[in-house]
Design an enzyme around this catalytic site. Structure first.
Site, PDB file in Angstrom:
ATOM      1  N   LYS A  39      43.237  54.579  42.131  1.00 23.14           N
ATOM      2  CA  LYS A  39      42.744  53.874  40.746  1.00 23.14           C
ATOM      3  C   LYS A  39      41.640  52.936  41.391  1.00 23.14           C
ATOM      4  CE  LYS A  39      46.353  50.510  40.492  1.00 23.14           C
ATOM      5  NZ  LYS A  39      47.716  50.841  40.427  1.00 23.14           N
ATOM      6  N   ASP A  69      42.354  43.040  41.978  1.00 26.68           N
ATOM      7  CA  ASP A  69      43.738  42.567  42.798  1.00 26.68           C
ATOM      8  C   ASP A  69      43.705  42.751  43.968  1.00 26.68           C
ATOM      9  OD1 ASP A  69      43.770  45.542  42.870  1.00 26.68           O
ATOM     10  OD2 ASP A  69      45.902  45.489  42.790  1.00 26.68           O
ATOM     11  N   SER A  87      49.472  45.489  47.296  1.00 27.40           N
ATOM     12  CA  SER A  87      48.475  45.422  45.991  1.00 27.40           C
ATOM     13  C   SER A  87      48.833  44.056  45.482  1.00 27.40           C
ATOM     14  CB  SER A  87      49.030  46.626  45.191  1.00 27.40           C
ATOM     15  OG  SER A  87      48.226  46.456  44.277  1.00 27.40           O
ATOM     16  N   HIS A  88      49.264  44.174  44.058  1.00 23.90           N
ATOM     17  CA  HIS A  88      49.303  42.800  43.235  1.00 23.90           C
ATOM     18  C   HIS A  88      50.265  41.698  43.613  1.00 23.90           C
ATOM     19  CE1 HIS A  88      52.022  45.656  41.441  1.00 23.90           C
ATOM     20  NE2 HIS A  88      52.628  44.505  40.897  1.00 23.90           N
ATOM     21  N   ASP A  92      44.293  44.807  46.647  1.00 20.55           N
ATOM     22  CA  ASP A  92      44.022  45.739  47.325  1.00 20.55           C
ATOM     23  C   ASP A  92      42.640  46.437  46.603  1.00 20.55           C
ATOM     24  OD1 ASP A  92      45.589  46.910  45.333  1.00 20.55           O
ATOM     25  OD2 ASP A  92      46.029  48.708  46.438  1.00 20.55           O
ATOM     26  N   ASP A  97      42.126  47.952  43.605  1.00 21.98           N
ATOM     27  CA  ASP A  97      42.375  49.071  42.572  1.00 21.98           C
ATOM     28  C   ASP A  97      42.597  48.865  41.025  1.00 21.98           C
ATOM     29  OD1 ASP A  97      45.041  48.398  42.898  1.00 21.98           O
ATOM     30  OD2 ASP A  97      45.662  50.358  43.687  1.00 21.98           O
ATOM     31  N   ARG A  98      42.679  47.454  40.917  1.00 23.28           N
ATOM     32  CA  ARG A  98      42.913  47.293  39.442  1.00 23.28           C
ATOM     33  C   ARG A  98      41.682  46.569  39.013  1.00 23.28           C
ATOM     34  NH1 ARG A  98      48.991  45.407  37.840  1.00 23.28           N
ATOM     35  NH2 ARG A  98      50.057  46.823  39.414  1.00 23.28           N
TER      36      ARG A  98
END
Ligand code: VG1
Ligand code: CO
Length: 543
Positions: free
Chosen positions: A376, A277, A113-114, A279, A281-282
């Protein structure tokens, strides 16, 4: 096709955190590491033989190699069909959507992710269940437990599968299907939002910048915003997913995407800017010289939800993670929706979504989502914002100010202290925890502590209990400090301190956030003995 049992020995560090397993690439590259973990996932599940598994990742370093290993293990474990994003690419929300659309048993998402990528960066593996929601805590615990005693995994010999070509092939009794990574997701977004409405906004000359930060949303954003919606070519920047994200820390916030924030302060600024981000989702929302705090953004989405026909019949309640500000609660109260307060991490929203208790949920960490899919979803949130802007004709800033004028403003900020010594960070939390009974009624610079507790959550659907989810200090004027340790890092410890301070008078709506929360920052340092215990005076990231 010969299925082989390969003898292995357990790794003791394969513990799932806030969102799956996250480790340094060098750790993940150890022999058997990925295989052990993936077999431990399968060993913790029942009845998947012959069923479908979705596989994809954010394209970071080691994505392709890991997918080839996972294909072999999944085939040997007798999945009936593997649905894989072209070139191994799937954003987290796109994977979640595909799990439901393809009626899959579950999905494996390769992403940290991030967290930064590249050969010195991080790698990660998440498992989503059949609803497309992250593995609930009970399953995550079962997987972690299995990794500690695994002694074999199943695999087959298989030449490398070409993931660049869309189409199907059969290996043993498993169909391997490579699909376009973007199209199903893009179609779904068109079911939720009125693309004609957003197109008309761009036809009127509205300008936007979407920064994919060299991560997974590039192809999604280019197709959706530029091709389908008519944003000017070049509106999507840093749009090619790179294995090391071009050296960028793919976390859309004021610190790690300062370049976009600065651009929006310049005279080149577009009417609207957003970023996502690693992946996908943000999301971060900006207007010219204006930043929308994610807690406010969630409240704004709650306020406009009933204007989106997709939700017309399903708008039930809302949920936010505990460290997220109560701005959304104020909107929900006015609209008559119940509010659920969950621990940090999307896995706690899954049961509420599944039971239709909520239709919207979000976190202060730049995450929002809805009943449309159970992860998300960054691009969804941006499309929601574009819909609001198109419907109201207001600027980003004006939309946010309307929230404050209706309900007051909760000044909100998160300070993260990264790369702390783990033992010291744990000690800090333990000392703070044991001092909790002594804190109520104590007064610091005019701020009197009303309640001091360690947040514990009982899932209203499953009855599962999650305790020690963050220490909360609530003050008599409704200000709040929350302190918890991050569960997504790959080394050391990160302490997150969340601050909320309410201001009801419009003359206080345009103050500097850090200046407003400053007294709370001092209190948080005092009560936790932060400087003495960590050697740090200032946070590394302020959002
Ligand atoms: C962080 C955020 C949390 C988020 C999680 C996963 O967790 O605080 O709100 O759900 O990252 O987001 P932690 O434990 O480091 O505070 V993502 O986009 O990295 O999957
Ligand atoms: Co993410």
């Amino acid at each position: 096709m010969d299925i082989k049992a390969v003898k292995t020995t357990p790794f003791q560090d394969q513990i799932l955190g806030t969102s799956g397993l996250r480790k340094k690439v060098s750790v993940v590259r150890q022999t058997h590491y990925i295989e052990n973990f993936v077999q431990s996932i399968f060993d913790s599940l029942d009845g998947f033989e012959g069923k479908t598994l979705v596989i994809g990742g954010d394209g970071r370093f080691y994505n392709s190699q890991a997918i080839q290993m996972i294909i072999k293990i999944a085939v040997a474990n007798q999945f009936g069909r593997l649905v894989i994003g072209q070139n191994g690419i799937l954003s987290t929300p796109a994977a979640s959507h595909l799990i439901v659309k393809k009626q899959a048993f579950g999905g494996i998402i390769l992403s940290a992710s991030h967290n930064p990528g590249g050969s010195d960066g991080d790698f990660g593996i998440k498992y989503d269940i059949e609803t497309g929601a992250p593995a609930p805590q009970t399953l995550a615990d079962a997987i972690s437990a299995r990794t500690k005693n695994i002694d074999r995994y199943w695999t087959i010999d298989l030449p490398e599968i070409d993931l660049s070509r869309i189409g199907e092939q059969t290996v043993g009794s498993t169909v391997i299907e490579v699909i376009d990574s973007v199209s199903d997701y893009a179609l779904y977004m068109q079911e939720i939002f009125d693309f004609n409405l957003i197109r008309s906004l761009f036809r009127q000359g509205f300008t936007m910048t979407f920064d994919s930060m060299n991560a997974v949303t590039g192809p999604y954003a280019k197709y959706i915003f530029e091709t389908l919606l008519g944003a000017a070519e070049g509106s999507v920047i840093r749009a090619t997913p790179l294995p090391d994200f071009g050296g960028v820390h793919p976390e859309p916030n004021l610190t790690y995407n300062k370049s976009l924030v600065d651009f929006m302060k310049s005279d080149q600024a577009t009417d609207f800017a957003a970023a996502s981000d690693g992946d996908g989702d943000r999301y971060m929302i900006l207007g010219p010289s204006f930043f929308v705090n994610p807690s406010d953004s969630l409240a704004i989405l709650a306020g406009y939800m009933d204007q989106i026909p997709f939700y017309a019949s399903s708008m039930s309640g809302v949920a936010r993670s505990m460290p997220t500000s109560a701005a959304v609660d104020m909107v929900a109260r006015q609209k008559g929706f119940p509010v659920f307060e969950t621990p940090t991490g999307w896995k706690f929203f899954g049961s509420l979504l599944g039971a239709r208790k909520i239709a919207l949920c979000g976190e202060e960490s730049f995450g929002a989502g809805s009943s449309h899919l159970y992860e998300k979803d960054g691009i969804w949130a941006v499309l929601f914002w574009l819909t609001i802007l198109a419907k109201t004709g207001l600027s980003v800033q004006r939309v946010n100010e309307e929230l404050w004028h209706a309900y007051g403003r909760i000044y909100t900020s998160t300070h993260s202290y990264e790369d702390l010594d783990s033992a010291k960070a744990k000690l800090l939390m333990e000392q703070l925890r044991s001092s909790l009974p002594t804190l109520p009624q104590k007064e610091y610079n005019g701020f009197k502590i009303k309640e001091a507790f360690d947040f514990s959550y009982t899932d209203p659907i499953t009855g599962d209990v999650a305790d020690k989810q963050g220490i909360c200090l609530v003050f008599e004027d409704h200000s709040r400090i929350v302190m918890r340790l991050s569960g997504t890092g790959s080394s050391g410890a990160t302490l997150r301190v969340y601050y909320n301070r309410f201001m009801g008078d419009p003359k206080d709506f345009s103050r500097d956030v850090q200046e407003v929360i400053e007294p709370l920052v001092t209190i948080s340092k005092d009560v936790s003995d932060l400087k003495a215990l960590t050697g740090r005076e200032y946070p590394t990231v302020i959002t």
